[in-house]
Scaffold this motif. Structure first.
Motif, PDB file in Angstrom:
ATOM      1  N   PRO A  12      -8.622   3.605   2.827  1.00  0.00           N
ATOM      2  CA  PRO A  12      -7.953   4.691   2.119  1.00  0.00           C
ATOM      3  C   PRO A  12      -8.918   5.821   1.824  1.00  0.00           C
ATOM      4  O   PRO A  12     -10.124   5.655   1.934  1.00  0.00           O
ATOM      5  N   GLU A  13      -8.364   6.968   1.451  1.00  0.00           N
ATOM      6  CA  GLU A  13      -9.212   8.058   0.978  1.00  0.00           C
ATOM      7  C   GLU A  13      -9.828   7.644  -0.346  1.00  0.00           C
ATOM      8  O   GLU A  13      -9.263   6.822  -1.047  1.00  0.00           O
TER       9      GLU A  13
ATOM     10  N   VAL B  43      -2.667  11.584  -7.348  1.00  0.00           N
ATOM     11  CA  VAL B  43      -1.986  11.305  -6.085  1.00  0.00           C
ATOM     12  C   VAL B  43      -1.022  12.433  -5.778  1.00  0.00           C
ATOM     13  O   VAL B  43      -0.616  13.168  -6.656  1.00  0.00           O
TER      14      VAL B  43
ATOM     15  N   LYS C 116      -2.377   7.763   2.612  1.00  0.00           N
ATOM     16  CA  LYS C 116      -3.679   8.292   2.212  1.00  0.00           C
ATOM     17  C   LYS C 116      -4.334   7.392   1.187  1.00  0.00           C
ATOM     18  O   LYS C 116      -5.508   7.089   1.261  1.00  0.00           O
ATOM     19  N   LYS C 117      -3.590   7.021   0.178  1.00  0.00           N
ATOM     20  CA  LYS C 117      -4.096   6.019  -0.758  1.00  0.00           C
ATOM     21  C   LYS C 117      -2.920   5.338  -1.432  1.00  0.00           C
ATOM     22  O   LYS C 117      -1.826   5.866  -1.451  1.00  0.00           O
TER      23      LYS C 117
ATOM     24  N   CYS D  42       0.818   9.842  -0.382  1.00  0.00           N
ATOM     25  CA  CYS D  42       0.241   8.679  -1.045  1.00  0.00           C
ATOM     26  C   CYS D  42       1.379   7.760  -1.461  1.00  0.00           C
ATOM     27  O   CYS D  42       2.534   8.162  -1.502  1.00  0.00           O
TER      28      CYS D  42
ATOM     29  N   LYS E 252      -7.358  -2.970  -0.662  1.00  0.00           N
ATOM     30  CA  LYS E 252      -8.039  -1.696  -0.907  1.00  0.00           C
ATOM     31  C   LYS E 252      -7.124  -0.673  -1.584  1.00  0.00           C
ATOM     32  O   LYS E 252      -7.078   0.493  -1.202  1.00  0.00           O
ATOM     33  N   ALA E 253      -6.403  -1.115  -2.589  1.00  0.00           N
ATOM     34  CA  ALA E 253      -5.577  -0.169  -3.348  1.00  0.00           C
ATOM     35  C   ALA E 253      -6.319   0.195  -4.621  1.00  0.00           C
ATOM     36  O   ALA E 253      -7.341  -0.394  -4.952  1.00  0.00           O
ATOM     37  N   TYR E 254      -5.790   1.182  -5.355  1.00  0.00           N
ATOM     38  CA  TYR E 254      -6.410   1.577  -6.611  1.00  0.00           C
ATOM     39  C   TYR E 254      -5.522   1.140  -7.758  1.00  0.00           C
ATOM     40  O   TYR E 254      -4.304   1.115  -7.628  1.00  0.00           O
TER      41      TYR E 254
ATOM     42  N   LEU F  34     -10.454   7.685  -4.242  1.00  0.00           N
ATOM     43  CA  LEU F  34      -9.466   7.979  -5.279  1.00  0.00           C
ATOM     44  C   LEU F  34      -9.515   9.448  -5.687  1.00  0.00           C
ATOM     45  O   LEU F  34      -8.497  10.099  -5.864  1.00  0.00           O
TER      46      LEU F  34
END
Lengths: 548, 437
Positions: free
Chosen positions: B66-67, A238, A296-297, A242, A326-328, B69
């Motif tokens: 989102p972009e 990241v 962005k994320k 982000c 939709k997160a990581y 990862l």
């Protein structure tokens, strides 16, 4: 929509079925029971975590103790400044006395006046392998802990409740470590180059394939230091623009990695899903501050087991949230890999989740595998990207070959690839030891934090003087414990932290428990008001037939 | 007396009310009504306009993408096709299946496959096992660590030393332990990545001076002095540090230490090169080093160095102390190969003649970094086919502040014989001629 967290999801918000008591589980007395489903929807596993609050008088005395310590600290500083007392600390050079002082004098106030008094409980040198029994070097101080000298005597066979040796794999050399010896003799120790240049050995490739197989993921990459795995890879994943959502009690390496990345960091309350959801909603709806552009994320940073609290992350709930928004997800399994889960595969297995639900698996080899280093695993494109862009791969020396071989050996042992079931037995033994130890401690009346199944057991002591007395007395009885105070824990919550190991026999645990029982009575640290009785709870029974 | 005065005032007021002209009363009435209205009206709320309905919020959550990862990495990125070394990375190295002489690993004193080191490590393995299972504060301190710290302090002729379990983390933890937000650090532009990360973690003001240019540094220091005089209160609490490297990894040059300072406060070093082990250490006066024991992040929050690596480092120190002659031998070899590599058409040698790690850069760049890298890679591959293992110096191109130009890294070790040095020089020369012409 069924939510695998025991609550119903309605209109996008998570409602827990039980009453409002649930949300305040961190601040109220008592136990938290949550029902949790896995994908099969037929299997319920209750999660039991407790963070009992201390009685009021204990907190008052704790702060009073710190207050008195501070007053005396000011007095001693005053005496030292005016030359009435000898100053034992190292001082600046004469030529540099007119420079700006190197250390803030207040920063060191705590170190000089409070930590110094009890610092013999840390940095205790040992001179044997950190197995279930080890040898501690005896040291004494003639000047109230400013300097130490070794008497030359060794305290042998101290029961080790402090080292992270969950599966008992850290031990003196025996024949099973022959491959490590061979690798050492063939390959040597150092590597002298980075992964990108000339430092990738065939051993590393073998290890990485094995780690991927162990975790049931597509690919993995290993690094020489666990701390550096976090601090050098989070910045590669990241950057600016982000968002990082990090748990309140995350480890220093995660915090450093997040800061170095340049992303915006927001903190959610420890293991609190409502707090996390609120942050996620606000992030997705309102975007970046001021410009309102979309993020962005979003990366959620959590740990598998939190080492100071003993709590286990609520993985199923976080995965549900992550999918919705939709997160990581980045899970740091430093303490949980090898120590939880039916076959030791970590929190993913503990909660019976699909490995594809977690985006980044990170862990270390120091704790359950008896080696050193860290890994990051996940999908192949993630690992390929890290191979190209990780700071560690480009600038830091790769892992030493005998260490890599030790990890390979340990992993094969746990997976059963060496042809025996001893690895699995150890995992089960650890689970049994953990349950027994925790159950006996809460029966005795101590305040224990954390999840019932976590092998890291914090026992609350609160007052700084008791912390020191606890550790010193137990060493006299040949038990080595780790005590932690400020700043690793909140000021008023100093604690002793036990690490249960699969190598501890029932006799060792009983010896420790007996000593703790006496210690608890001597120091009056049995603060719990929820003593569990030794008899089983009747309402868990499925039938009530009288036994004749 | 008071009550009479009060009554008198009240009477006066009532009388004034009767006697006031009408317009005055009306005006006062209007003003009172206006005040009451202002007190009770709602304040002007900005968010009323941007309050979203629940439905709109749900839509936003649905729509947001989102972009990924990680962005995709091209298949022929060099990091995905790295050199795989089978067997030990010592003097004779097997890279990608080819046997070569190693000119790429930082094995300056040739200790990577020294049998004494291996024996010492083996003895330590037998006694301690492999890992330490804890940080230094929690039973991770072994007697081997204390020994190593003593030996290092004696070897470097300082009061105290502290060891870290990872070379990169050493300087990256040491800098933020001393320099905080608001302090000023003067650093050389060619500083390596680990120093850059340490500075980033410290959040201090960074002032860069041109590489090895003492006049530039002096100019910056003088500027700072003028700043200080303008704001003496701030100057009294701002600490100032200078960070330089002894032998710069990126350029192969040595810093002009005597011009710089007469006494060094902190020396940070890496055990991964000459000492053929893993880890790093810092040494200096106790006053300085002791602070890191509680505030060096890589020291406090990380497991300690495995004892077998520490034992190997102690043995390496023994060897270094027993025959100090190897340093002169190394110096000779450096000078020799330095001379032999001069005059290769198309490549220039960057670095001092006594530096054992130097670079070969293209004399004239093609103008595009990618093409330069490809040309150099071609040279490296052909040299490897002919039995000389070399590597390009690798950087993270997007992360470096002052990206050095692409180059081939050449490392000289004590174990390389004269013939091998000659062979290397001629091979590189021939290959360069074929590739660059």
């Amino acid at each position: 929509m069924v939510d695998p967290g025991g609550g119903a999801v309605c209109n996008g918000t998570l409602h827990n079925q039980s009453d409002h008591c649930h949300r305040k589980n961190c601040t109220r007395n008592g136990m938290v029971k949550e029902a949790q489903q896995n994908g099969n929807s037929n299997f319920y596993k209750p999660i039991v975590e407790s963070f009992e609050e201390a009685p009021l008088h204990v907190m008052v005395f704790t702060y009073l103790g710190y207050g008195i310590g501070t007053l005396f600290g000011y007095l001693r500083d005053f005496l030292r400044n005016w030359g009435l007392e000898k100053c034992n600390a190292a001082i600046e050079r004469e030529e540099q006395k007119d420079f700006v002082p190197l250390y803030q004098s207040f920063e060191n106030f705590y170190t000089r006046n409070l930590y110094m008094r009890i610092r013999d409980n840390w940095n205790r040198p040992i001179c044997s392998a950190p197995g279930p029994l080890f040898d501690v070097m005896e040291r004494v101080s003639d000047d109230y802990n400013w300097t130490f000298r070794f008497t030359g005597r060794i305290i042998k066979d101290v029961i080790n409740m402090g080292s992270y040796n969950f599966l008992g794999l850290a031990a003196k050399y025996d024949e099973s470590m022959k491959t490590v010896k061979d690798v050492l003799e063939t390959y040597g120790l150092g590597v002298g180059s980075t992964r990108h240049e000339m430092g990738t050995l065939d051993k590393h490739k073998e290890l990485e394939d094995l780690v991927a197989k162990f975790l049931n993921v597509e690919a993995a990459m290993v690094f020489g230091m666990g701390f550096a795995t976090n601090s050098m890879n989070i910045p590669a994943l990241v950057g600016k623009g982000c968002l990082i959502l990090s748990d309140e009690l995350n480890h220093a390496s995660l915090v450093l990695g997040a800061r170095l990345s340049g992303a915006t960091i927001r903190i959610f309350k420890h293991n609190n899903m409502q707090s996390l959801e609120k942050l996620l909603r606000d992030a997705v709806i309102y975007g970046q501050p001021r410009t309102r552009r979309a993020w962005k994320k979003i990366l959620i940073l959590v740990e598998g087991i939190y080492s100071m609290e003993g709590s286990i992350v609520r993985l199923s709930q976080i995965v549900a949230l992550k999918k919705k928004y939709k997160a990581y997800l980045y899970v740091d399994e430093a303490h949980s890999i090898g120590s939880v889960g039916p076959t030791g595969r970590g929190v993913m297995e503990f909660f019976a989740m699909d490995p594809r639900d977690i985006d980044v698996f990170m862990g270390t080899f120091t704790k359950s595998f008896g080696a050193s280093g860290g890994y990051i695993a996940g999908r192949k494109d993630l690992v390929d990207y890290l191979r190209a862009h990780s700071h560690s791969a480009a600038y830091a020396t790769s892992m030493s070959p005998p260490i890599a071989e030790q990890i390979i050996r340990a992993m094969k042992f746990i997976m059963g690839l060496d042809g025996t079931t001893q690895g699995l037995q150890r995992v089960q033994q650890l689970a049994e030891n953990t349950r027994y130890f925790r159950q006996r401690l809460s029966e005795m009346g101590f305040i224990i934090y954390g999840n019932e199944e976590s092998p890291v057991v914090p026992l609350l002591l609160y007052m700084p003087a008791k912390v020191a007395a606890f550790a010193r007395h137990l060493l006299k009885r040949k038990i080595g414990v780790v005590v932690v105070g400020f700043p690793a824990t909140p000021l008023a919550e100093a604690r002793a932290r036990f690490c249960v190991s699969a190598a501890h026999t029932r006799e060792m645990l009983d010896a420790v428990l007996e000593a703790l029982d006496e210690m608890g009575d001597l120091l009056h640290v049995k603060y719990s008001r929820n003593r569990k009785s030794a008899r089983p709870e009747l309402y868990d029974e499925t039938s009530f037939e009288l036994e004749d | 007396m008071a009550t009479v005065a009060e009554q008198w005032v009240l009477v006066e007021m009532v009388q004034a009310l009767y006697e006031a002209p009408a317009y005055h009363l009306i005006l006062e009435g209007i003003l009172i009504l206006w005040i009451i209205r202002l007190l009770f009206s709602k304040t002007y709320k900005l968010q009323e306009r941007s309050d979203l309905t629940v439905k709109e919020k749900e839509e936003l959550i649905e729509e947001w993408q989102p972009e990924p990862l990680v962005p995709p990495v091209s298949k022929d990125h060099p990091a995905l096709n790295y050199n795989i070394v089978s067997g030990p990375p010592s003097h004779n190295i097997v890279v990608n299946g080819k046997e070569c002489i190693n000119f790429a690993s930082f094995n300056f004193l040739g200790l990577l496959d020294n049998p004494r080191l291996k024996a010492a490590a083996l003895a330590s393995l037998k006694k301690y096992g492999v890992g330490t299972c804890g940080p230094r504060g929690f039973y991770g301190t072994f007697d081997v660590h204390l020994d190593l710290e003593d030996r290092l302090a004696k070897f470097m002729k300082t009061e105290e030393a502290i060891i870290y379990s990872y070379g990169f983390a050493t300087i990256a933890s040491a800098i933020p332990a001393y320099s905080k937000r608001g302090d000023i650090v003067f650093v050389d532009k060619a500083a390596c990545f680990a120093i850059q990360k340490g500075l980033q973690a410290s959040r201090s003001d960074i002032k860069l001076f041109n590489h090895n240019d003492m006049d530039d540094l002096e100019r910056l220091l003088k500027e700072q002095e003028i700043e200080d005089q303008k704001n003496p209160r701030k100057a009294r609490v701002t600490r100032r540090f200078i960070v330089v490297e002894g032998l710069y990894m990126n350029t192969g040059t040595i810093c002009p230490l005597p011009e710089l300072i007469d006494d060094i406060d902190l020396i940070s070093a890496n055990m991964e090169n000459s000492l053929a082990s893993i880890g790093g250490f810092c040494c200096g006066r106790s006053f300085v080093i002791d602070h890191q024991r509680l505030s060096g992040q890589g020291y406090c929050f990380s497991a300690s160095l495995p004892p077998l690596l520490a034992a190997a480092a102690i043995e390496a120190l023994n060897i270094m102390e027993e025959n100090p002659g190897i340093f002169a031998v190394l110096k000779e070899k450096c000078k020799r190969i330095h001379k032999a590599l001069q005059g290769i058409s198309g490549l220039k040698v960057v670095g001092e003649s006594i530096s054992p790690a130097f670079h070969l850069q293209l004399e004239e760049s093609t103008g595009c970094r990618e093409r330069d890298v490809k040309l150099l890679q071609e040279i490296v591959t052909q040299c490897m086919d002919r039995g000389i293992a070399l590597t390009q110096a690798r950087y993270l191109e997007k992360e470096e502040k002052y990206l050095p130009p692409p180059s081939i890294r050449v490392v000289v070790t004590v174990e390389q014989t004269e013939e091998e040095l000659e062979k290397a020089a001629t091979t590189i020369s021939k290959v360069a001629q074929t590739v660059l012409l």
